[in-house]
Motif scaffolding. Structure first.
Motif, mmCIF file in Angstrom:
data_model
loop_
_atom_site.group_PDB
_atom_site.id
_atom_site.type_symbol
_atom_site.label_atom_id
_atom_site.label_comp_id
_atom_site.label_asym_id
_atom_site.label_seq_id
_atom_site.Cartn_x
_atom_site.Cartn_y
_atom_site.Cartn_z
ATOM 1 N N ASP A 58 -17.248 2.050 -7.521
ATOM 2 C CA ASP A 58 -16.120 1.198 -6.112
ATOM 3 C C ASP A 58 -15.082 0.196 -6.662
ATOM 4 O OD1 ASP A 58 -16.385 0.444 -3.683
ATOM 5 O OD2 ASP A 58 -17.171 -1.494 -3.959
ATOM 6 N N ALA A 98 -12.605 3.573 -7.196
ATOM 7 C CA ALA A 98 -12.410 4.447 -6.090
ATOM 8 C C ALA A 98 -11.032 3.507 -5.026
ATOM 9 C CB ALA A 98 -13.323 4.595 -4.909
ATOM 10 N N HIS A 99 -11.165 2.125 -5.287
ATOM 11 C CA HIS A 99 -10.375 1.720 -4.400
ATOM 12 C C HIS A 99 -8.650 2.012 -5.195
ATOM 13 C CE1 HIS A 99 -11.736 -1.429 -1.911
ATOM 14 N NE2 HIS A 99 -12.486 -1.632 -2.969
ATOM 15 N N ASP A 141 -8.013 5.008 -6.915
ATOM 16 C CA ASP A 141 -8.052 6.300 -6.302
ATOM 17 C C ASP A 141 -7.188 6.610 -5.010
ATOM 18 O OD1 ASP A 141 -9.161 7.373 -8.499
ATOM 19 O OD2 ASP A 141 -10.625 7.691 -7.457
ATOM 20 N N ARG A 142 -8.055 5.591 -4.021
ATOM 21 C CA ARG A 142 -7.333 4.896 -3.225
ATOM 22 C C ARG A 142 -5.886 5.005 -2.848
ATOM 23 N NH1 ARG A 142 -7.545 5.648 2.719
ATOM 24 N NH2 ARG A 142 -7.052 4.371 3.660
ATOM 25 N N GLN A 143 -5.071 4.014 -3.773
ATOM 26 C CA GLN A 143 -4.092 3.183 -3.605
ATOM 27 C C GLN A 143 -3.495 4.400 -4.360
ATOM 28 O OE1 GLN A 143 -4.704 -0.144 -6.100
ATOM 29 N NE2 GLN A 143 -4.454 -1.043 -4.437
ATOM 30 N N ARG A 144 -3.294 5.235 -5.066
ATOM 31 C CA ARG A 144 -2.859 6.503 -6.434
ATOM 32 C C ARG A 144 -2.634 6.748 -4.701
ATOM 33 N NH1 ARG A 144 -5.971 6.638 -10.861
ATOM 34 N NH2 ARG A 144 -5.120 5.725 -12.606
ATOM 35 N N ALA A 145 -3.137 7.945 -3.665
ATOM 36 C CA ALA A 145 -3.469 8.354 -2.694
ATOM 37 C C ALA A 145 -2.161 8.435 -1.180
ATOM 38 C CB ALA A 145 -4.680 8.873 -2.325
ATOM 39 N N LEU A 146 -2.584 7.122 -1.031
ATOM 40 C CA LEU A 146 -1.327 6.234 -0.076
ATOM 41 C C LEU A 146 -0.042 6.384 -0.937
ATOM 42 C CD1 LEU A 146 -4.098 3.796 0.188
ATOM 43 C CD2 LEU A 146 -2.962 5.311 2.589
ATOM 44 N N ALA A 206 -4.420 -1.712 0.960
ATOM 45 C CA ALA A 206 -6.023 -1.073 -0.043
ATOM 46 C C ALA A 206 -5.490 -1.817 -1.336
ATOM 47 C CB ALA A 206 -5.885 0.151 -0.482
#
Length: 168
Positions: free
Chosen positions: A24, A27-28, A30-35, A47
Motif C-alpha cells: 500500500d 502504491a502511494h 507510485d501515485r505521487q510519481r504519476a501525479l 497524495a
C-alpha cells in the motif's frame, strides 16, 4: 513537534507493518510519481498527505496524524509555494522513497533518518523562498519584508548621488 511524531510513527509502523501495508505504501509512492508526471500539483499534495496519514495508520495511531495535520497549517503554506514555485515534487518523491524503502526493509534507523531529513527540509525551503519572494515572509519584528520589486522601483526614483571627482 512534527518531526518527533512522524519519526515515532515510523518506528511504530516498522514493528507493526505487514506485506499488504508495505504494498500500500509503495502504491502511494507510485501515485505521487504519476501525479508529478501529469503536473497535478494539488493532487500531488493530497497524495503526500495521504502517505503520511497511512504511516500513522499502520503505526496504530491514525488520529495522531490529524493532530499533526492541524498543527502544521503554517508549514502547509510553505509546502504549497514550494510545489508551485520551486517544483519540488521530484525531491519529495525521492525522500518518500527512502522512507518507504526503510519501512519495507524494517530498517528502523534508516527510515527514521529519512523521515527526519524529510521533515527538516521545510527549513531549507523557507530559506530558498525568502531569498526569492520577500513579500511572503515577515521580519522577526512582525513587519512584512518589502517586496524586491518595490525596493528596486524605489531605488530608481531616488536621485543618484554623484561625487565631484566623477564629474566631467
Amino acid at each position: 513537534m512534527r518531526e518527533t511524531l512522524e519519526c515515532a510513527a515510523v518506528e511504530k509502523a516498522i514493528a507493526q507493518m505487514d506485506s499488504r501495508q508495505a504494498d500500500d505504501l509503495k502504491a502511494h509512492l507510485d501515485r505521487q510519481r504519476a501525479l508529478q508526471r501529469s503536473g497535478d500539483e494539488e493532487g500531488f499534495i493530497r497524495a503526500d498527505e495521504a502517505m503520511h496519514a497511512r504511516i500513522f495508520s499502520i503505526a496504530g495511531h491514525p488520529t495522531a496524524w490529524q493532530f499533526v495535520a492541524g498543527a502544521k497549517a503554517q508549514m502547509d503554506r510553505v509546502r504549497y509555494l514550494a510545489m508551485t514555485i520551486l517544483h519540488k515534487q521530484p525531491s519529495v518523491i525521492a525522500q518518500h522513497a527512502l522512507i518507504i524503502d526503510g519501512l519495507c526493509a524494517r530498517d528502523r534507523e534508516g527510515a527514521v533518518a529519512a523521515m527526519r531529513t524529510h521533515t527538516r527540509g521545510i527549513l531549507k525551503t523557507i530559506e530558498i523562498l525568502k531569498d526569492g519572494k520577500y513579500d511572503y515572509f515577515a521580519e522577526e519584528d512582525g513587519h512584512p519584508q518589502p517586496r524586491r520589486e518595490a525596493l528596486d522601483q524605489e531605488a530608481r526614483k531616488r536621485p543618484r548621488k554623484v561625487q565631484a571627482d566623477n564629474l566631467p
